[in-house]
Design an enzyme around this catalytic site. Structure first.
Site, PDB file in Angstrom:
ATOM      1  N   LYS A   1      42.503 -56.647 -39.263  1.00 21.51           N
ATOM      2  CA  LYS A   1      43.208 -57.842 -38.785  1.00 21.51           C
ATOM      3  C   LYS A   1      43.151 -58.967 -39.809  1.00 21.51           C
ATOM      4  O   LYS A   1      44.096 -59.742 -39.938  1.00 21.51           O
ATOM      5  CB  LYS A   1      42.653 -58.312 -37.438  1.00 21.51           C
ATOM      6  CG  LYS A   1      43.032 -57.374 -36.298  1.00 21.51           C
ATOM      7  CD  LYS A   1      43.111 -58.068 -34.960  1.00 21.51           C
ATOM      8  CE  LYS A   1      43.536 -57.086 -33.872  1.00 21.51           C
ATOM      9  NZ  LYS A   1      43.429 -57.598 -32.528  1.00 21.51           N
TER      10      LYS A   1
ATOM     11  N   LYS B   1      49.392 -42.042 -33.204  1.00 23.52           N
ATOM     12  CA  LYS B   1      49.471 -42.241 -31.751  1.00 23.52           C
ATOM     13  C   LYS B   1      50.506 -43.314 -31.396  1.00 23.52           C
ATOM     14  O   LYS B   1      50.775 -44.218 -32.194  1.00 23.52           O
ATOM     15  CB  LYS B   1      48.090 -42.559 -31.162  1.00 23.52           C
ATOM     16  CG  LYS B   1      47.690 -43.994 -31.217  1.00 23.52           C
ATOM     17  CD  LYS B   1      46.457 -44.264 -30.346  1.00 23.52           C
ATOM     18  CE  LYS B   1      46.228 -45.758 -30.371  1.00 23.52           C
ATOM     19  NZ  LYS B   1      45.494 -46.332 -29.316  1.00 23.52           N
TER      20      LYS B   1
ATOM     21  N   LYS C   1      51.207 -49.921 -28.988  1.00 24.88           N
ATOM     22  CA  LYS C   1      52.047 -51.074 -28.651  1.00 24.88           C
ATOM     23  C   LYS C   1      52.272 -51.983 -29.848  1.00 24.88           C
ATOM     24  O   LYS C   1      53.181 -52.792 -29.842  1.00 24.88           O
ATOM     25  CB  LYS C   1      51.507 -51.825 -27.439  1.00 24.88           C
ATOM     26  CG  LYS C   1      50.070 -52.302 -27.486  1.00 24.88           C
ATOM     27  CD  LYS C   1      49.775 -53.042 -26.182  1.00 24.88           C
ATOM     28  CE  LYS C   1      48.357 -52.889 -25.680  1.00 24.88           C
ATOM     29  NZ  LYS C   1      47.306 -53.372 -26.580  1.00 24.88           N
TER      30      LYS C   1
HETATM   31  P1  ATP Z   1      47.250 -51.631 -30.170  1.00 21.48           P
HETATM   32  O1  ATP Z   1      48.491 -51.034 -30.752  1.00 21.48           O
HETATM   33  O2  ATP Z   1      47.359 -53.107 -29.860  1.00 21.48           O
HETATM   34  O3  ATP Z   1      45.995 -51.229 -30.855  1.00 21.48           O
HETATM   35  P2  ATP Z   1      47.215 -49.590 -28.183  1.00 21.48           P
HETATM   36  O4  ATP Z   1      48.590 -49.322 -27.664  1.00 21.48           O
HETATM   37  O5  ATP Z   1      46.679 -48.649 -29.196  1.00 21.48           O
HETATM   38  O6  ATP Z   1      47.143 -51.061 -28.711  1.00 21.48           O
HETATM   39  P3  ATP Z   1      44.843 -50.244 -26.662  1.00 21.48           P
HETATM   40  O7  ATP Z   1      44.976 -51.622 -26.118  1.00 21.48           O
HETATM   41  O8  ATP Z   1      43.993 -50.039 -27.864  1.00 21.48           O
HETATM   42  O9  ATP Z   1      46.311 -49.657 -26.927  1.00 21.48           O
HETATM   43  O10 ATP Z   1      44.366 -49.242 -25.565  1.00 21.48           O
HETATM   44  C1  ATP Z   1      44.358 -49.463 -24.183  1.00 21.48           C
HETATM   45  C2  ATP Z   1      44.062 -48.141 -23.517  1.00 21.48           C
HETATM   46  O11 ATP Z   1      45.184 -47.248 -23.642  1.00 21.48           O
HETATM   47  C3  ATP Z   1      42.877 -47.380 -24.096  1.00 21.48           C
HETATM   48  O12 ATP Z   1      42.148 -46.814 -23.029  1.00 21.48           O
HETATM   49  C4  ATP Z   1      43.503 -46.297 -24.953  1.00 21.48           C
HETATM   50  O13 ATP Z   1      42.695 -45.153 -25.046  1.00 21.48           O
HETATM   51  C5  ATP Z   1      44.794 -46.007 -24.190  1.00 21.48           C
HETATM   52  N1  ATP Z   1      45.856 -45.578 -25.104  1.00 21.48           N
HETATM   53  C6  ATP Z   1      46.480 -46.353 -26.014  1.00 21.48           C
HETATM   54  N2  ATP Z   1      47.421 -45.661 -26.672  1.00 21.48           N
HETATM   55  C7  ATP Z   1      47.384 -44.404 -26.167  1.00 21.48           C
HETATM   56  C8  ATP Z   1      48.120 -43.198 -26.454  1.00 21.48           C
HETATM   57  N3  ATP Z   1      49.076 -43.170 -27.364  1.00 21.48           N
HETATM   58  N4  ATP Z   1      47.828 -42.083 -25.746  1.00 21.48           N
HETATM   59  C9  ATP Z   1      46.874 -42.116 -24.814  1.00 21.48           C
HETATM   60  N5  ATP Z   1      46.134 -43.192 -24.500  1.00 21.48           N
HETATM   61  C10 ATP Z   1      46.384 -44.331 -25.169  1.00 21.48           C
END
Ligand code: ATP
Ligand code: LTN
Length: 334
Positions: A115, A197, A200
């Site tokens: 970050k 993966k 968001k």
């Molecule tokens: P960022 O892109 O802001 O890092 P993110 O979409 O990766 O966000 P997080 O906020 O880190 O999401 O995760 C929130 C929850 O959603 C966690 O429990 C994480 O394991 C789950 N999660 C996030 N992305 C996935 C995915 N692609 N598949 C399955 N579980 C996910």
């Protein structure tokens, strides 16, 4: 323990729009956990301001996330769903824990390094001490288990280190939390690069299906999903794009990947992608409908916000008072 149940805590930031990955990998699997755990799900708005936010947007997104939790099926009577900023104990405990956390360990955090590189013009102290606030979130409720993705494991480790250090000096004050590895939900990959993966914060909007995407956008994104030239619908690591679509389809319709392979044996990618699109729409359309209904019921949501903040405050204060006494802050005069 609360009422003989172990405590579970998780937080999500209201930055960015939640994706199908967040839903199928996390939210969907959380809805039944309250039978076994006393669950706290916080919208961690205090973490969000480590990166500059537009106030109106932050307020709107925080409310949208809280509403989405409920729409996804988390019963607000059985799960404590609340805003982190409404429970002042988070900030109070974070300050104390700051004094038990070393600069060296914080500088090793990969999320900070990432970050800081991304927001080079605003490397603020909050970004640096982000994990301490997260430790406070968790320790404030004497949490036993924390469902987190792999990227947050380092933060959970530092939480445990801080708690153990504190307990080593003052006795058993904090429960030492563990990562929650439950019935793991599907790991959903990016539609544009199935080796990454779905996330968001991905800048390519076609890579992710957002929970509030309209049906046409969902269908279009599925149709455009990257596959391969093998032409077979198989759940195999050699075909990450197709494998991902099978995961999505099976998670949406509660089928096994093998059933899906059989269902589509000998059929083309075009037809399969269309079916995936419909499966996702069949899950997200009702979810969106519930969100819109809840949005109309302002007083219901307001009531939840108020009651759950009070409930969280009650448990937070119990821990905070104990901590304050242990470190030698003077007793309050009543
Ligand atoms: P960022 O892109 O802001 O890092 P993110 O979409 O990766 O966000 P997080 O906020 O880190 O999401 O995760 C929130 C929850 O959603 C966690 O429990 C994480 O394991 C789950 N999660 C996030 N992305 C996935 C995915 N692609 N598949 C399955 N579980 C996910
Ligand atoms: N850092 C986490 C969000 C978060 C969290 C927490 C998760 C803040 N506090 C406490 C679990 C427990 C993230 O960015 N996913």
């Amino acid at each position: 323990m609360i009422d003989n149940k172990k405590v579970l805590f998780s937080g999500m930031q209201a930055t960015g729009n939640l994706t199908l990955g967040n839903y199928l990998g996390a939210l969907k699997n959380w809805v039944t956990l309250h039978d076994e755990y006393e669950c706290f799900y916080s919208v961690v708005d205090m973490h969000s301001i480590t990166v500059r936010q537009d106030p109106a947007v932050l307020r709107k997104r925080a409310r949208a996330l809280l509403t989405l939790y409920i729409a996804a099926g988390l019963d607000p009577e059985k799960n404590c769903i609340y805003y982190q900023s409404h429970v002042s104990g988070h900030a109070e405990l974070a300050w104390i824990l700051n004094c038990f956390t070393y600069m060296g360990e914080l500088s090793r955090m990969t999320q900070f390094k990432d970050k800081a590189a991304k927001h080079a013009d605003n490397i603020n102290a909050g970004l640096f001490t982000y994990p301490v606030l997260m430790a406070a979130d968790i320790l404030l409720y004497q949490t036993d288990v924390v469902p987190v993705g792999i990227d947050q494991m380092q933060h959970l480790e530092i939480t445990r280190d801080i708690a153990q250090r504190f307990n080593g000096i003052y006795g058993d004050v904090f429960t030492i939390p563990e990562a929650y590895i439950g019935k793991t939900g599907a790991k959903i990959m990016s539609l544009q690069d199935p080796t990454k993966k779905m996330s968001k914060s991905d800048e390519n909007v076609n890579a992710s299906i957002y929970l509030m995407d309209d049906p046409d956008a969902i269908r279009r994104k599925c149709k455009r999903a990257v596959t391969d030239s093998l032409g077979e619908i198989r759940y195999s690591d050699e075909q990450p794009g197709v494998k991902n679509l099978i995961s999505i389809y099976s998670a949406c319709l509660n089928k096994t990947p093998e059933e899906v392979e059989r269902e589509f044996a000998g059929r083309g990618y075009g037809e399969f992608k269309e079916a995936v699109g419909e499966a996702v729409v069949s899950v997200l359309e009702p979810l969106q409908k519930r969100v819109h209904e809840l949005e109309k019921d302002k007083s219901y949501i307001d009531g939840i916000i108020k009651n759950n903040a009070e409930k969280a405050t009650y448990y937070a204060q119990k821990t905070l008072r104990k901590v304050q006494r242990k470190i030698g802050f003077p007793d309050r005069i009543r």
